[in-house]
Motif scaffolding. Structure first.
Motif, PDB file in Angstrom:
ATOM      1  N   LYS A 152       0.827  -1.215   0.000  1.00 43.68           N
ATOM      2  CA  LYS A 152       0.000   0.000   0.000  1.00 43.68           C
ATOM      3  C   LYS A 152       0.861   1.265   0.000  1.00 43.68           C
ATOM      4  CE  LYS A 152      -3.307  -2.967   0.688  1.00 43.68           C
ATOM      5  NZ  LYS A 152      -4.191  -3.398  -0.430  1.00 43.68           N
ATOM      6  N   ASN A 153       2.098   1.131  -0.544  1.00 48.35           N
ATOM      7  CA  ASN A 153       3.050   2.258  -0.589  1.00 48.35           C
ATOM      8  C   ASN A 153       3.386   2.776   0.808  1.00 48.35           C
ATOM      9  OD1 ASN A 153       3.242   2.270  -3.436  1.00 48.35           O
ATOM     10  ND2 ASN A 153       1.342   3.462  -3.579  1.00 48.35           N
ATOM     11  N   ILE A 154       3.563   1.855   1.719  1.00 47.76           N
ATOM     12  CA  ILE A 154       3.948   2.179   3.096  1.00 47.76           C
ATOM     13  C   ILE A 154       5.359   1.658   3.325  1.00 47.76           C
ATOM     14  CG2 ILE A 154       3.416   1.773   5.534  1.00 47.76           C
ATOM     15  CD1 ILE A 154       0.498   1.476   4.755  1.00 47.76           C
ATOM     16  N   SER A 155       6.192   2.442   3.993  1.00 47.82           N
ATOM     17  CA  SER A 155       7.562   2.010   4.265  1.00 47.82           C
ATOM     18  C   SER A 155       7.554   0.854   5.257  1.00 47.82           C
ATOM     19  CB  SER A 155       8.384   3.174   4.821  1.00 47.82           C
ATOM     20  OG  SER A 155       7.894   3.565   6.103  1.00 47.82           O
ATOM     21  N   ARG A 156       8.660   0.114   5.271  1.00 45.81           N
ATOM     22  CA  ARG A 156       8.744  -1.046   6.161  1.00 45.81           C
ATOM     23  C   ARG A 156       8.681  -0.619   7.621  1.00 45.81           C
ATOM     24  NH1 ARG A 156      10.058  -5.866   3.739  1.00 45.81           N
ATOM     25  NH2 ARG A 156      10.659  -6.777   5.747  1.00 45.81           N
ATOM     26  N   SER A 157       9.304   0.492   7.959  1.00 50.24           N
ATOM     27  CA  SER A 157       9.290   0.949   9.354  1.00 50.24           C
ATOM     28  C   SER A 157       7.865   1.283   9.803  1.00 50.24           C
ATOM     29  CB  SER A 157      10.190   2.174   9.524  1.00 50.24           C
ATOM     30  OG  SER A 157      11.532   1.856   9.229  1.00 50.24           O
ATOM     31  N   VAL A 158       7.122   1.996   8.938  1.00 51.75           N
ATOM     32  CA  VAL A 158       5.732   2.329   9.268  1.00 51.75           C
ATOM     33  C   VAL A 158       4.888   1.063   9.309  1.00 51.75           C
ATOM     34  CG1 VAL A 158       3.689   3.615   8.530  1.00 51.75           C
ATOM     35  CG2 VAL A 158       5.957   4.636   8.305  1.00 51.75           C
ATOM     36  N   GLY A 159       5.145   0.147   8.375  1.00 54.08           N
ATOM     37  CA  GLY A 159       4.410  -1.116   8.366  1.00 54.08           C
ATOM     38  C   GLY A 159       4.633  -1.911   9.641  1.00 54.08           C
ATOM     39  N   ILE A 160       5.884  -1.947  10.098  1.00 52.37           N
ATOM     40  CA  ILE A 160       6.184  -2.640  11.354  1.00 52.37           C
ATOM     41  C   ILE A 160       5.460  -1.967  12.514  1.00 52.37           C
ATOM     42  CG2 ILE A 160       8.022  -3.267  12.978  1.00 52.37           C
ATOM     43  CD1 ILE A 160       9.915  -3.350  10.547  1.00 52.37           C
ATOM     44  N   PHE A 161       5.426  -0.621  12.493  1.00 49.49           N
ATOM     45  CA  PHE A 161       4.718   0.107  13.550  1.00 49.49           C
ATOM     46  C   PHE A 161       3.233  -0.254  13.546  1.00 49.49           C
ATOM     47  CE2 PHE A 161       2.176   3.828  14.754  1.00 49.49           C
ATOM     48  CZ  PHE A 161       2.581   3.968  16.078  1.00 49.49           C
ATOM     49  N   ILE A 162       2.629  -0.362  12.355  1.00 49.15           N
ATOM     50  CA  ILE A 162       1.209  -0.725  12.261  1.00 49.15           C
ATOM     51  C   ILE A 162       0.974  -2.125  12.822  1.00 49.15           C
ATOM     52  CG2 ILE A 162      -0.662  -1.229  10.642  1.00 49.15           C
ATOM     53  CD1 ILE A 162       0.478   1.004   8.855  1.00 49.15           C
ATOM     54  N   ILE A 163       1.867  -3.064  12.466  1.00 43.23           N
ATOM     55  CA  ILE A 163       1.733  -4.437  12.971  1.00 43.23           C
ATOM     56  C   ILE A 163       1.907  -4.467  14.477  1.00 43.23           C
ATOM     57  CG2 ILE A 163       2.793  -6.730  12.945  1.00 43.23           C
ATOM     58  CD1 ILE A 163       3.438  -6.255   9.993  1.00 43.23           C
ATOM     59  N   TYR A 164       2.885  -3.717  14.980  1.00 38.57           N
ATOM     60  CA  TYR A 164       3.107  -3.669  16.430  1.00 38.57           C
ATOM     61  C   TYR A 164       1.900  -3.052  17.135  1.00 38.57           C
ATOM     62  CZ  TYR A 164       7.942  -5.257  16.877  1.00 38.57           C
ATOM     63  OH  TYR A 164       9.065  -6.024  16.918  1.00 38.57           O
ATOM     64  N   LEU A 165       1.310  -2.020  16.527  1.00 40.30           N
ATOM     65  CA  LEU A 165       0.141  -1.383  17.127  1.00 40.30           C
ATOM     66  C   LEU A 165      -1.033  -2.357  17.184  1.00 40.30           C
ATOM     67  CD1 LEU A 165      -1.202   1.188  18.243  1.00 40.30           C
ATOM     68  CD2 LEU A 165      -1.795   1.795  15.874  1.00 40.30           C
ATOM     69  N   ALA A 166      -1.231  -3.099  16.078  1.00 37.86           N
ATOM     70  CA  ALA A 166      -2.304  -4.103  16.072  1.00 37.86           C
ATOM     71  C   ALA A 166      -2.043  -5.181  17.116  1.00 37.86           C
ATOM     72  CB  ALA A 166      -2.422  -4.725  14.678  1.00 37.86           C
ATOM     73  N   PHE A 167      -0.777  -5.587  17.221  1.00 38.85           N
ATOM     74  CA  PHE A 167      -0.425  -6.593  18.229  1.00 38.85           C
ATOM     75  C   PHE A 167      -0.649  -6.053  19.633  1.00 38.85           C
ATOM     76  CE2 PHE A 167       2.777  -8.327  21.146  1.00 38.85           C
ATOM     77  CZ  PHE A 167       2.454  -9.664  21.090  1.00 38.85           C
ATOM     78  N   PHE A 168      -0.284  -4.776  19.856  1.00 38.79           N
ATOM     79  CA  PHE A 168      -0.446  -4.178  21.181  1.00 38.79           C
ATOM     80  C   PHE A 168      -1.927  -4.101  21.549  1.00 38.79           C
ATOM     81  CE2 PHE A 168      -1.152  -0.347  23.775  1.00 38.79           C
ATOM     82  CZ  PHE A 168      -0.409  -0.696  24.891  1.00 38.79           C
ATOM     83  N   LEU A 169      -2.779  -3.707  20.595  1.00 46.92           N
ATOM     84  CA  LEU A 169      -4.216  -3.637  20.868  1.00 46.92           C
ATOM     85  C   LEU A 169      -4.778  -5.025  21.168  1.00 46.92           C
ATOM     86  CD1 LEU A 169      -5.338  -1.066  18.140  1.00 46.92           C
ATOM     87  CD2 LEU A 169      -5.042  -0.673  20.601  1.00 46.92           C
ATOM     88  N   THR A 170      -4.298  -6.021  20.401  1.00 48.14           N
ATOM     89  CA  THR A 170      -4.727  -7.400  20.677  1.00 48.14           C
ATOM     90  C   THR A 170      -4.288  -7.839  22.058  1.00 48.14           C
ATOM     91  OG1 THR A 170      -4.547  -7.922  18.314  1.00 48.14           O
ATOM     92  CG2 THR A 170      -4.637  -9.777  19.847  1.00 48.14           C
ATOM     93  N   LEU A 171      -3.045  -7.481  22.425  1.00 50.37           N
ATOM     94  CA  LEU A 171      -2.530  -7.839  23.745  1.00 50.37           C
ATOM     95  C   LEU A 171      -3.335  -7.170  24.849  1.00 50.37           C
ATOM     96  CD1 LEU A 171      -0.287  -9.427  25.195  1.00 50.37           C
ATOM     97  CD2 LEU A 171       1.111  -7.350  25.120  1.00 50.37           C
ATOM     98  N   VAL A 172      -3.768  -5.908  24.606  1.00 53.33           N
ATOM     99  CA  VAL A 172      -4.584  -5.209  25.598  1.00 53.33           C
ATOM    100  C   VAL A 172      -5.914  -5.932  25.788  1.00 53.33           C
ATOM    101  CG1 VAL A 172      -5.858  -3.090  26.050  1.00 53.33           C
ATOM    102  CG2 VAL A 172      -3.491  -2.973  25.255  1.00 53.33           C
ATOM    103  N   LEU A 173      -6.523  -6.336  24.663  1.00 52.77           N
ATOM    104  CA  LEU A 173      -7.786  -7.063  24.752  1.00 52.77           C
ATOM    105  C   LEU A 173      -7.617  -8.391  25.480  1.00 52.77           C
ATOM    106  CD1 LEU A 173      -9.225  -6.393  21.172  1.00 52.77           C
ATOM    107  CD2 LEU A 173      -9.927  -5.330  23.327  1.00 52.77           C
ATOM    108  N   LEU A 174      -6.500  -9.081  25.194  1.00 56.22           N
ATOM    109  CA  LEU A 174      -6.240 -10.336  25.885  1.00 56.22           C
ATOM    110  C   LEU A 174      -5.976 -10.100  27.371  1.00 56.22           C
ATOM    111  CD1 LEU A 174      -3.925 -12.163  23.305  1.00 56.22           C
ATOM    112  CD2 LEU A 174      -6.308 -12.671  23.823  1.00 56.22           C
ATOM    113  N   SER A 175      -5.309  -8.993  27.667  1.00 54.65           N
ATOM    114  CA  SER A 175      -4.977  -8.706  29.067  1.00 54.65           C
ATOM    115  C   SER A 175      -6.225  -8.439  29.898  1.00 54.65           C
ATOM    116  CB  SER A 175      -4.039  -7.492  29.140  1.00 54.65           C
ATOM    117  OG  SER A 175      -2.840  -7.749  28.443  1.00 54.65           O
ATOM    118  N   ILE A 176      -7.284  -8.008  29.240  1.00 56.57           N
ATOM    119  CA  ILE A 176      -8.513  -7.721  29.980  1.00 56.57           C
ATOM    120  C   ILE A 176      -9.180  -8.998  30.461  1.00 56.57           C
ATOM    121  CG2 ILE A 176     -10.829  -6.729  29.778  1.00 56.57           C
ATOM    122  CD1 ILE A 176      -9.651  -4.711  27.792  1.00 56.57           C
TER     123      ILE A 176
END
Length: 355
Positions: A67-91
């Motif tokens: 989607k014309n996104i740099s690898r660093s930004v893409g990694i940040f998006i994946i990490y953000l999705a993982f963090f949100l998933t982890l927050v939901l799991l932590s609940i």
């Protein structure tokens, strides 16, 4: 005997001596690695885990980067999705899992006492029969050994849980390592390919792509199937009212990646927990897990994989025995993928007439 024949014999002798020395040297290296396996595993675990996670996440990162996104930004998006998933799991999930583990640690002495009482009752039951002393002695010895085995398993499980939390600090390194591996993955590949002579570079690239196709499909498919098995077992245990349903379901999911033996290994803890409640409940648990495994093996696995790795069952069993003997649970999990990679390498070596 002419000088040429003496020279040939000398050359053959030196060649054999060289091969023998290389063989001895290789054995010494393998023995040294085996002796230091526990230390090597503890030191290399964060790096090995990071490479595996990066390998699994790379296809997702490639998709995001389309989607014309740099690898660093893409990694940040994946990490953000993982963090949100982890927050939901932590609940919900993580507190429940921690609560079950703490409850299990508290109940281990009680379970041990129940097992000992069961063994005592077994001894009293068979002592009513007029058995010869030799047979009675053998039975007593086997019962004592069985008791020791059960207690060792319970203590080993407790120590494993404690060791897991004692090494939790090492896991902090993994997200950082995964970030740098994903960010510079193409540079890492180019660096490795540059180390290979130019005339072999194309062959090595073809072998690497074949390995990635074979191994990637297997690993990602196994993760998906294991999540399915864990979810179905969790629902089944909840319906049956078995204690520690979440923990037992996770054990089933993890061990499910081990061919042939994994479902049996995963079913044992659930069976014993249910058996301590009632034999009927244990029978229901085994029936439920059997149904889940039948659905997995006859419906889900053929759909996800389409075809297997092409490994003969004897080779799979031998690789599991070797991996389990040398590296324990990790050896059981990674034995089949490693053998699959070796098979692909041999196929390309034969194709290019290296062997």
């Amino acid at each position: 005997m002419d000088r040429r024949k003496i020279k040939d014999i000398f050359c053959y002798g030196m060649t054999l001596a060289g091969v023998f020395l290389i063989f001895i040297f290789a054995l010494l290296i393998l023995y040294g690695l085996y002796s230091l396996r526990n230390t090597l595993i503890s030191v290399l675990f964060p790096f090995l885990a990071s490479f595996i996670i990066a390998y699994l996440l790379n296809p997702l990162l490639e998709f995001v980067c389309q989607k014309n996104i740099s690898r660093s930004v893409g990694i940040f998006i994946i990490y953000l999705a993982f963090f949100l998933t982890l927050v939901l799991l932590s609940i919900n999930v993580i507190p429940s899992l921690m609560g079950e583990m703490q409850k299990l640690l508290v109940k281990v002495p009680m379970y041990s006492s129940q097992i000992q009482q069961f063994i005592v009752e077994m001894q009293q039951d068979y002592h009513r029969f007029n058995l010869p002393d030799s047979i009675r002695s053998v039975i007593d010895t086997n019962i004592d050994q069985f008791q020791g085995l059960i207690l060792d398993l319970l203590e080993g499980f407790t120590e494993t849980v404690i060791n897991l939390f004692s090494h939790i600090i090492l896991l902090v390194l993994i997200p950082l390592l995964v970030f740098y591996i994903l960010k510079d993955l193409e540079n890492i590949k180019r660096f490795i390919y540059k180390m290979i002579p130019h005339k072999y570079r194309g062959r090595v690239r073809a072998a690497a792509e074949d390995i990635d196709k074979t191994l990637g499909a297997y690993v990602r498919g196994q993760i998906f199937i294991s999540i399915f098995v864990a979810g179905m077992v969790y629902v089944g245990l909840l319906v049956l009212g078995v204690e520690f349903a979440l923990l037992l379901a996770i054990i089933n999911g993890v061990t499910n990646v081990i061919p042939y033996f994994g479902p049996i290994i995963g079913a044992v803890p659930a069976f014993f927990i249910a058996l301590l409640e009632s034999p009927l409940l244990a029978l229901k648990v085994i029936l439920m897990i059997t149904i889940v495994q039948q659905v997995e093996s006859h419906v889900l696995t053929p759909t996800v994989f389409g075809k297997n790795l092409g490994l003969h069952p004897v080779i799979v069993i031998l690789s599991l025995l070797a991996g389990g003997s040398f590296f324990g649970l990790l050896g059981l999990i990674f034995a089949v993928p490693v053998v699959a990679v070796i098979k692909v390498l041999f196929k390309h070596l034969r194709k290019n007439k290296f062997i």
